[in-house]
Design a protein around this motif. Structure first.
Motif, PDB file in Angstrom:
ATOM      1  N   VAL A 200     -98.773  87.083 105.716  1.00  0.00           N
ATOM      2  CA  VAL A 200     -98.437  87.972 104.599  1.00  0.00           C
ATOM      3  C   VAL A 200     -96.928  88.189 104.516  1.00  0.00           C
ATOM      4  CG1 VAL A 200     -98.667  90.325 103.722  1.00  0.00           C
ATOM      5  CG2 VAL A 200    -100.679  89.114 104.572  1.00  0.00           C
ATOM      6  N   CYS A 201     -96.289  88.403 105.656  1.00  0.00           N
ATOM      7  CA  CYS A 201     -94.825  88.590 105.675  1.00  0.00           C
ATOM      8  C   CYS A 201     -94.107  87.338 105.197  1.00  0.00           C
ATOM      9  CB  CYS A 201     -94.358  88.965 107.079  1.00  0.00           C
ATOM     10  SG  CYS A 201     -94.847  90.633 107.598  1.00  0.00           S
ATOM     11  N   ALA A 202     -94.577  86.169 105.652  1.00  0.00           N
ATOM     12  CA  ALA A 202     -93.940  84.912 105.241  1.00  0.00           C
ATOM     13  C   ALA A 202     -94.090  84.691 103.748  1.00  0.00           C
ATOM     14  CB  ALA A 202     -94.558  83.744 106.018  1.00  0.00           C
ATOM     15  N   GLN A 203     -95.277  84.997 103.186  1.00  0.00           N
ATOM     16  CA  GLN A 203     -95.483  84.845 101.752  1.00  0.00           C
ATOM     17  C   GLN A 203     -94.591  85.783 100.957  1.00  0.00           C
ATOM     18  OE1 GLN A 203     -99.856  85.340 101.926  1.00  0.00           O
ATOM     19  NE2 GLN A 203     -99.979  83.463 100.716  1.00  0.00           N
ATOM     20  N   SER A 204     -94.507  87.023 101.401  1.00  0.00           N
ATOM     21  CA  SER A 204     -93.665  88.003 100.696  1.00  0.00           C
ATOM     22  C   SER A 204     -92.196  87.619 100.751  1.00  0.00           C
ATOM     23  CB  SER A 204     -93.880  89.400 101.302  1.00  0.00           C
ATOM     24  OG  SER A 204     -95.223  89.793 101.216  1.00  0.00           O
ATOM     25  N   LEU A 205     -91.765  87.162 101.918  1.00  0.00           N
ATOM     26  CA  LEU A 205     -90.368  86.766 102.068  1.00  0.00           C
ATOM     27  C   LEU A 205     -90.038  85.562 101.197  1.00  0.00           C
ATOM     28  CD1 LEU A 205     -87.669  87.215 103.458  1.00  0.00           C
ATOM     29  CD2 LEU A 205     -88.462  85.785 105.354  1.00  0.00           C
TER      30      LEU A 205
ATOM     31  N   LEU B  29     -90.131  76.400  93.889  1.00  0.00           N
ATOM     32  CA  LEU B  29     -91.057  75.985  94.949  1.00  0.00           C
ATOM     33  C   LEU B  29     -91.397  77.137  95.895  1.00  0.00           C
ATOM     34  CD1 LEU B  29     -89.953  72.397  96.036  1.00  0.00           C
ATOM     35  CD2 LEU B  29     -92.152  73.090  95.090  1.00  0.00           C
ATOM     36  N   THR B  30     -90.414  77.935  96.257  1.00  0.00           N
ATOM     37  CA  THR B  30     -90.680  79.051  97.172  1.00  0.00           C
ATOM     38  C   THR B  30     -91.663  80.048  96.561  1.00  0.00           C
ATOM     39  OG1 THR B  30     -88.670  80.134  96.354  1.00  0.00           O
ATOM     40  CG2 THR B  30     -88.489  78.869  98.395  1.00  0.00           C
TER      41      THR B  30
ATOM     42  N   TYR C 127     -96.096  70.867  98.168  1.00  0.00           N
ATOM     43  CA  TYR C 127     -95.011  71.781  97.838  1.00  0.00           C
ATOM     44  C   TYR C 127     -94.195  72.149  99.076  1.00  0.00           C
ATOM     45  CZ  TYR C 127     -97.281  72.517  93.301  1.00  0.00           C
ATOM     46  OH  TYR C 127     -97.821  72.343  92.055  1.00  0.00           O
ATOM     47  N   GLN C 128     -94.889  72.388 100.181  1.00  0.00           N
ATOM     48  CA  GLN C 128     -94.196  72.780 101.411  1.00  0.00           C
ATOM     49  C   GLN C 128     -93.310  71.654 101.936  1.00  0.00           C
ATOM     50  OE1 GLN C 128     -97.728  73.900 103.550  1.00  0.00           O
ATOM     51  NE2 GLN C 128     -97.359  76.091 103.240  1.00  0.00           N
ATOM     52  N   GLY C 129     -93.820  70.417 101.858  1.00  0.00           N
ATOM     53  CA  GLY C 129     -93.000  69.282 102.281  1.00  0.00           C
ATOM     54  C   GLY C 129     -91.783  69.093 101.393  1.00  0.00           C
ATOM     55  N   ALA C 130     -91.973  69.267 100.081  1.00  0.00           N
ATOM     56  CA  ALA C 130     -90.841  69.150  99.152  1.00  0.00           C
ATOM     57  C   ALA C 130     -89.819  70.249  99.405  1.00  0.00           C
ATOM     58  CB  ALA C 130     -91.339  69.214  97.709  1.00  0.00           C
TER      59      ALA C 130
ATOM     60  N   ASN D 159     -91.670  79.106 105.644  1.00  0.00           N
ATOM     61  CA  ASN D 159     -92.488  77.962 105.244  1.00  0.00           C
ATOM     62  C   ASN D 159     -93.171  77.324 106.458  1.00  0.00           C
ATOM     63  OD1 ASN D 159     -93.442  76.024 103.314  1.00  0.00           O
ATOM     64  ND2 ASN D 159     -91.916  74.589 104.089  1.00  0.00           N
ATOM     65  N   GLY D 160     -92.465  77.266 107.578  1.00  0.00           N
ATOM     66  CA  GLY D 160     -93.051  76.719 108.794  1.00  0.00           C
ATOM     67  C   GLY D 160     -94.211  77.558 109.315  1.00  0.00           C
ATOM     68  N   ILE D 161     -94.098  78.896 109.179  1.00  0.00           N
ATOM     69  CA  ILE D 161     -95.193  79.775 109.608  1.00  0.00           C
ATOM     70  C   ILE D 161     -96.451  79.501 108.786  1.00  0.00           C
ATOM     71  CG2 ILE D 161     -95.957  82.176 109.656  1.00  0.00           C
ATOM     72  CD1 ILE D 161     -93.096  82.962 110.373  1.00  0.00           C
TER      73      ILE D 161
END
Length: 259
Positions: free
Chosen positions: A22-27, A85-86, A97-100, A243-245
């Motif tokens: 959730v934190c990674a998505q929000s960030l 993308l983010t 998307y994450q790889g790009a 993105n890595g998380i």
């Protein structure tokens, strides 16, 4: 007792895992909007560097002085799809998307670090070059229109250090051809339309030298560019970690068709 602690820690793990996602998505969502604003700020700095070289390129012996500006503009253009993308990844986690995003972040990091290093390098070298070149334009002045005139009109200044530099011109005693010593009319303030550079009216001419003005402007632009590139690199590192998380806690269901 150890078994109880182990079971409790294992039971808390899914909650911690969910909290990280959730934190990674929000960030990532927040950084997406920040990247769009940062693109405008970085493009502004790059355009200023390019225009500075275009307007004052005769004072810079470095032919690649505008290169940091072009790198900054290229990075700004890449920030736009990176921001998109983010935001998309924060809403829909896709391996494509994450790889790009990882690829774009690496490209941006290289562009911004190259621009920051070049900005730092040129800020140390250009100052001494400007002093020698600007001195030549003044001290070799013969009384006709020159680049020194244009420089003074643009920067609203007079001489290298101050107006007395014009009294040391060695090509000809042009300032003594009149009854009184004077400076070029480009030293006159715009509001005095009848000013002819007479040193008897110092209030009508610019008191500040061109070298100090141009150095102050150059240092401000270079500091602005260096700060933008450094701050953006830190933000991109945060985006890469977030993105890595998400990638670490995501299954490979996107590639299920290959099974």
């Amino acid at each position: 007792m150890r078994a109880v602690l182990l079971l409790s820690s294992l039971s808390l793990w899914p909650y911690e895992d969910s909290w990280l996602k959730v934190c990674a998505q929000s960030l990532l969502r927040f950084l997406g909007f920040i990247f769009w604003g940062a693109a405008a700020a970085l493009a502004f700095g790059g355009v200023v560097v390019i225009l500075m070289y275009k307007n004052y390129g005769d004072l810079f012996q470095e032919c690649l002085f505008s290169l940091p500006g072009w790198l900054a503009v290229a990075a700004a253009l890449n920030l736009l799809p990176t921001g998109i993308l983010t935001i998309l990844i924060s809403a829909k986690r896709s391996r494509y998307y994450q790889g790009a995003l990882v690829y774009l972040l690496l490209v941006l990091f290289c562009l911004e670090m190259s621009s920051a290093v070049l900005v730092r390098f040129y800020s140390l070298r250009v100052a001494s070059e400007m002093k020698s070149t600007m001195g030549y334009l003044v001290y070799q002045y013969s009384g006709t229109y020159s680049q020194g005139h244009e420089l003074q009109r643009k920067l609203q200044c007079c001489g290298v250090q101050n107006y007395t530099d014009w009294l040391q011109a060695t090509v000809a005693s042009w300032h003594l051809q009149a009854e009184k010593p004077h400076v070029p009319e480009s030293c006159c303030e715009v509001k005095y339309s009848h000013c002819r550079g007479d040193l008897g009216h110092l209030e009508r001419i610019f008191q500040e030298g061109c070298l100090q003005k141009l150095e102050d402007w150059l240092h401000f632009v270079m500091f602005y560019m260096f700060s933008c590139c450094t701050v953006l690199s830190v933000l991109e590192l945060l985006a890469g970690v977030s993105n890595g998380i998400l990638m670490r806690h995501q299954s490979f269901h996107d590639h299920a068709i290959l099974e």
